[in-house]
Design a protein around this motif. Structure first.
Motif, PDB file in Angstrom:
ATOM      1  N   GLY A 110       0.789  -1.229   0.000  1.00 40.28           N
ATOM      2  CA  GLY A 110       0.000   0.000   0.000  1.00 40.28           C
ATOM      3  C   GLY A 110       0.817   1.272   0.000  1.00 40.28           C
ATOM      4  N   GLU A 111       2.118   1.162  -0.315  1.00 38.12           N
ATOM      5  CA  GLU A 111       2.978   2.341  -0.263  1.00 38.12           C
ATOM      6  C   GLU A 111       2.681   3.370  -1.346  1.00 38.12           C
ATOM      7  OE1 GLU A 111       5.100   3.375   2.102  1.00 38.12           O
ATOM      8  OE2 GLU A 111       4.360   1.657   3.225  1.00 38.12           O
ATOM      9  N   ALA A 112       2.163   2.962  -2.498  1.00 37.96           N
ATOM     10  CA  ALA A 112       1.824   3.958  -3.525  1.00 37.96           C
ATOM     11  C   ALA A 112       0.767   4.915  -2.985  1.00 37.96           C
ATOM     12  CB  ALA A 112       1.341   3.279  -4.804  1.00 37.96           C
ATOM     13  N   GLN A 113      -0.230   4.375  -2.317  1.00 42.57           N
ATOM     14  CA  GLN A 113      -1.289   5.208  -1.743  1.00 42.57           C
ATOM     15  C   GLN A 113      -0.746   6.047  -0.589  1.00 42.57           C
ATOM     16  OE1 GLN A 113      -1.575   2.028  -2.625  1.00 42.57           O
ATOM     17  NE2 GLN A 113      -3.231   2.034  -4.116  1.00 42.57           N
ATOM     18  N   ARG A 114      -0.005   5.413   0.295  1.00 48.27           N
ATOM     19  CA  ARG A 114       0.526   6.108   1.478  1.00 48.27           C
ATOM     20  C   ARG A 114       1.413   7.280   1.059  1.00 48.27           C
ATOM     21  NH1 ARG A 114       1.628   1.557   3.807  1.00 48.27           N
ATOM     22  NH2 ARG A 114      -0.319   1.387   4.943  1.00 48.27           N
ATOM     23  N   ARG A 115       2.342   7.041   0.131  1.00 51.56           N
ATOM     24  CA  ARG A 115       3.262   8.092  -0.316  1.00 51.56           C
ATOM     25  C   ARG A 115       2.547   9.188  -1.103  1.00 51.56           C
ATOM     26  NH1 ARG A 115       8.007   4.050  -2.453  1.00 51.56           N
ATOM     27  NH2 ARG A 115       8.470   3.123  -0.414  1.00 51.56           N
ATOM     28  N   ALA A 116       1.367   8.871  -1.620  1.00 46.77           N
ATOM     29  CA  ALA A 116       0.570   9.872  -2.340  1.00 46.77           C
ATOM     30  C   ALA A 116      -0.275  10.718  -1.387  1.00 46.77           C
ATOM     31  CB  ALA A 116      -0.322   9.193  -3.376  1.00 46.77           C
ATOM     32  N   GLY A 117      -0.188  10.440  -0.091  1.00 48.91           N
ATOM     33  CA  GLY A 117      -0.898  11.246   0.888  1.00 48.91           C
ATOM     34  C   GLY A 117      -2.207  10.666   1.381  1.00 48.91           C
ATOM     35  N   VAL A 118      -2.449   9.393   1.077  1.00 47.15           N
ATOM     36  CA  VAL A 118      -3.678   8.739   1.512  1.00 47.15           C
ATOM     37  C   VAL A 118      -3.398   7.964   2.792  1.00 47.15           C
ATOM     38  CG1 VAL A 118      -5.402   7.002   0.895  1.00 47.15           C
ATOM     39  CG2 VAL A 118      -4.514   8.547  -0.859  1.00 47.15           C
ATOM     40  N   ASP A 119      -4.280   8.092   3.756  1.00 49.42           N
ATOM     41  CA  ASP A 119      -4.208   7.276   4.971  1.00 49.42           C
ATOM     42  C   ASP A 119      -4.842   5.935   4.619  1.00 49.42           C
ATOM     43  OD1 ASP A 119      -4.099   6.295   7.546  1.00 49.42           O
ATOM     44  OD2 ASP A 119      -5.793   7.479   8.260  1.00 49.42           O
ATOM     45  N   ILE A 120      -4.045   4.877   4.642  1.00 53.10           N
ATOM     46  CA  ILE A 120      -4.532   3.568   4.193  1.00 53.10           C
ATOM     47  C   ILE A 120      -4.301   2.518   5.274  1.00 53.10           C
ATOM     48  CG2 ILE A 120      -2.352   3.105   3.002  1.00 53.10           C
ATOM     49  CD1 ILE A 120      -3.947   1.471   0.934  1.00 53.10           C
ATOM     50  N   SER A 121      -5.287   1.656   5.426  1.00 59.36           N
ATOM     51  CA  SER A 121      -5.212   0.533   6.347  1.00 59.36           C
ATOM     52  C   SER A 121      -5.569  -0.731   5.566  1.00 59.36           C
ATOM     53  CB  SER A 121      -6.201   0.753   7.498  1.00 59.36           C
ATOM     54  OG  SER A 121      -6.249  -0.379   8.318  1.00 59.36           O
ATOM     55  N   LEU A 122      -4.708  -1.737   5.666  1.00 57.72           N
ATOM     56  CA  LEU A 122      -4.906  -2.992   4.935  1.00 57.72           C
ATOM     57  C   LEU A 122      -5.185  -4.110   5.929  1.00 57.72           C
ATOM     58  CD1 LEU A 122      -1.795  -2.673   2.613  1.00 57.72           C
ATOM     59  CD2 LEU A 122      -4.153  -2.091   2.033  1.00 57.72           C
ATOM     60  N   SER A 123      -6.154  -4.958   5.620  1.00 52.50           N
ATOM     61  CA  SER A 123      -6.459  -6.085   6.511  1.00 52.50           C
ATOM     62  C   SER A 123      -5.409  -7.177   6.415  1.00 52.50           C
ATOM     63  CB  SER A 123      -7.845  -6.654   6.205  1.00 52.50           C
ATOM     64  OG  SER A 123      -7.873  -7.246   4.920  1.00 52.50           O
ATOM     65  N   PRO A 139       1.299  -8.794   2.563  1.00 56.26           N
ATOM     66  CA  PRO A 139       0.884  -8.058   1.378  1.00 56.26           C
ATOM     67  C   PRO A 139      -0.580  -8.315   1.050  1.00 56.26           C
ATOM     68  CG  PRO A 139       2.158  -9.984   0.730  1.00 56.26           C
ATOM     69  CD  PRO A 139       2.180  -9.932   2.240  1.00 56.26           C
ATOM     70  N   VAL A 140      -1.154  -7.417   0.256  1.00 57.56           N
ATOM     71  CA  VAL A 140      -2.570  -7.569  -0.087  1.00 57.56           C
ATOM     72  C   VAL A 140      -2.774  -8.849  -0.882  1.00 57.56           C
ATOM     73  CG1 VAL A 140      -3.065  -5.092  -0.073  1.00 57.56           C
ATOM     74  CG2 VAL A 140      -2.418  -6.194  -2.208  1.00 57.56           C
ATOM     75  N   ARG A 141      -3.953  -9.417  -0.738  1.00 55.74           N
ATOM     76  CA  ARG A 141      -4.342 -10.588  -1.524  1.00 55.74           C
ATOM     77  C   ARG A 141      -5.848 -10.513  -1.747  1.00 55.74           C
ATOM     78  NH1 ARG A 141      -1.471 -12.156   2.447  1.00 55.74           N
ATOM     79  NH2 ARG A 141      -2.114 -13.022   4.380  1.00 55.74           N
ATOM     80  N   VAL A 142      -6.339 -11.337  -2.628  1.00 54.90           N
ATOM     81  CA  VAL A 142      -7.766 -11.326  -2.940  1.00 54.90           C
ATOM     82  C   VAL A 142      -8.563 -11.483  -1.648  1.00 54.90           C
ATOM     83  CG1 VAL A 142      -9.618 -12.550  -4.140  1.00 54.90           C
ATOM     84  CG2 VAL A 142      -7.430 -12.175  -5.281  1.00 54.90           C
ATOM     85  N   GLY A 143      -9.533 -10.609  -1.476  1.00 56.57           N
ATOM     86  CA  GLY A 143     -10.367 -10.616  -0.283  1.00 56.57           C
ATOM     87  C   GLY A 143      -9.921  -9.634   0.785  1.00 56.57           C
ATOM     88  N   SER A 144      -8.689  -9.101   0.676  1.00 56.20           N
ATOM     89  CA  SER A 144      -8.220  -8.104   1.640  1.00 56.20           C
ATOM     90  C   SER A 144      -9.145  -6.894   1.614  1.00 56.20           C
ATOM     91  CB  SER A 144      -6.805  -7.618   1.295  1.00 56.20           C
ATOM     92  OG  SER A 144      -5.853  -8.636   1.380  1.00 56.20           O
ATOM     93  N   THR A 145      -9.337  -6.318   2.782  1.00 58.05           N
ATOM     94  CA  THR A 145     -10.088  -5.072   2.891  1.00 58.05           C
ATOM     95  C   THR A 145      -9.097  -3.918   2.912  1.00 58.05           C
ATOM     96  OG1 THR A 145     -11.837  -6.165   4.129  1.00 58.05           O
ATOM     97  CG2 THR A 145     -11.725  -3.772   4.306  1.00 58.05           C
ATOM     98  N   VAL A 146      -9.413  -2.885   2.163  1.00 56.83           N
ATOM     99  CA  VAL A 146      -8.599  -1.682   2.096  1.00 56.83           C
ATOM    100  C   VAL A 146      -9.467  -0.530   2.576  1.00 56.83           C
ATOM    101  CG1 VAL A 146      -7.281  -0.146   0.582  1.00 56.83           C
ATOM    102  CG2 VAL A 146      -7.332  -2.610   0.111  1.00 56.83           C
ATOM    103  N   GLU A 147      -9.044   0.117   3.645  1.00 53.67           N
ATOM    104  CA  GLU A 147      -9.756   1.292   4.163  1.00 53.67           C
ATOM    105  C   GLU A 147      -8.872   2.498   3.922  1.00 53.67           C
ATOM    106  OE1 GLU A 147     -12.753   1.626   5.582  1.00 53.67           O
ATOM    107  OE2 GLU A 147     -13.270  -0.501   5.683  1.00 53.67           O
ATOM    108  N   MET A 148      -9.369   3.451   3.146  1.00 56.12           N
ATOM    109  CA  MET A 148      -8.596   4.661   2.860  1.00 56.12           C
ATOM    110  C   MET A 148      -9.356   5.894   3.338  1.00 56.12           C
ATOM    111  SD  MET A 148      -7.160   3.759  -0.931  1.00 56.12           S
ATOM    112  CE  MET A 148      -8.774   3.357  -1.571  1.00 56.12           C
TER     113      MET A 148
END
Length: 169
Positions: free
Chosen positions: A46-59, A62-71
């Motif tokens: 999730g570093e692309a989002q984080r470095r772009a200024g988005v607060d991101i939380s990943l369940s 690394p992400v995989r199918v079914g992971s929840t992404v809260e931004m």
């Protein structure tokens, strides 16, 4: 588990569906296998989002199918919540990426795909493909501004994984 807010799950892998705004952008972010490995690791954390200024939380990392992404995307004095679910994730020796689809509460409806590839030339390219439509009353009302913000965020994502010269001093 909440359902995705659009029916064309996985469509960022091919022909984009009618009735949505389409985005396909790419950027060369470096050269060589080491650059690819670092970019792939960062992307799947999730570093692309984080470095772009988005607060991101990943369940799951690394992400995989079914992971929840809260931004949470801060815009001025407000922040917008953007919940998503990973619908595709893959890592091979020359390709890594994931796609997430919107969940209820997201300002948009649709899917966004992030993919880093090590090309035969040795170039490492970052590709983003998306289709979206307004998902809430305020994104319908502010559609022209939403398009500007979305394009700006995609450019920020693309710049977030660019290989920077290392200072060995």
């Amino acid at each position: 588990m909440p359902e995705l807010t659009y029916p064309q799950v996985g469509a960022t892998a091919g022909a984009l569906p009618d009735g949505y705004r389409h985005v396909r952008m790419q950027r060369t972010i470096g050269h060589g296998s080491d650059v690819f490995q670092r970019a792939a690791d960062d992307l799947l954390r999730g570093e692309a989002q984080r470095r772009a200024g988005v607060d991101i939380s990943l369940s799951q990392v690394p992400v995989r199918v079914g992971s929840t992404v809260e931004m949470r995307l801060p815009l001025g004095f407000v922040a917008f919540s953007a919940p998503c679910r990973v619908v595709w994730a893959e890592r091979t020796p020359d390709r890594a990426g994931f796609a997430y689809g919107t969940l209820p509460g997201h300002p948009l409806r649709g899917e966004e795909r992030f993919e880093v590839r090590l090309l035969p030339t040795g170039d490492v390219c970052f590709f983003i493909t998306a289709f979206s439509a307004p998902g809430r009353w305020f994104t319908r009302l502010g559609a022209p501004l939403v398009r500007v913000v979305q394009t700006s965020m995609i450019r920020r994502y693309l710049g977030a994984l660019v290989e920077r010269p290392r200072d060995d001093a």
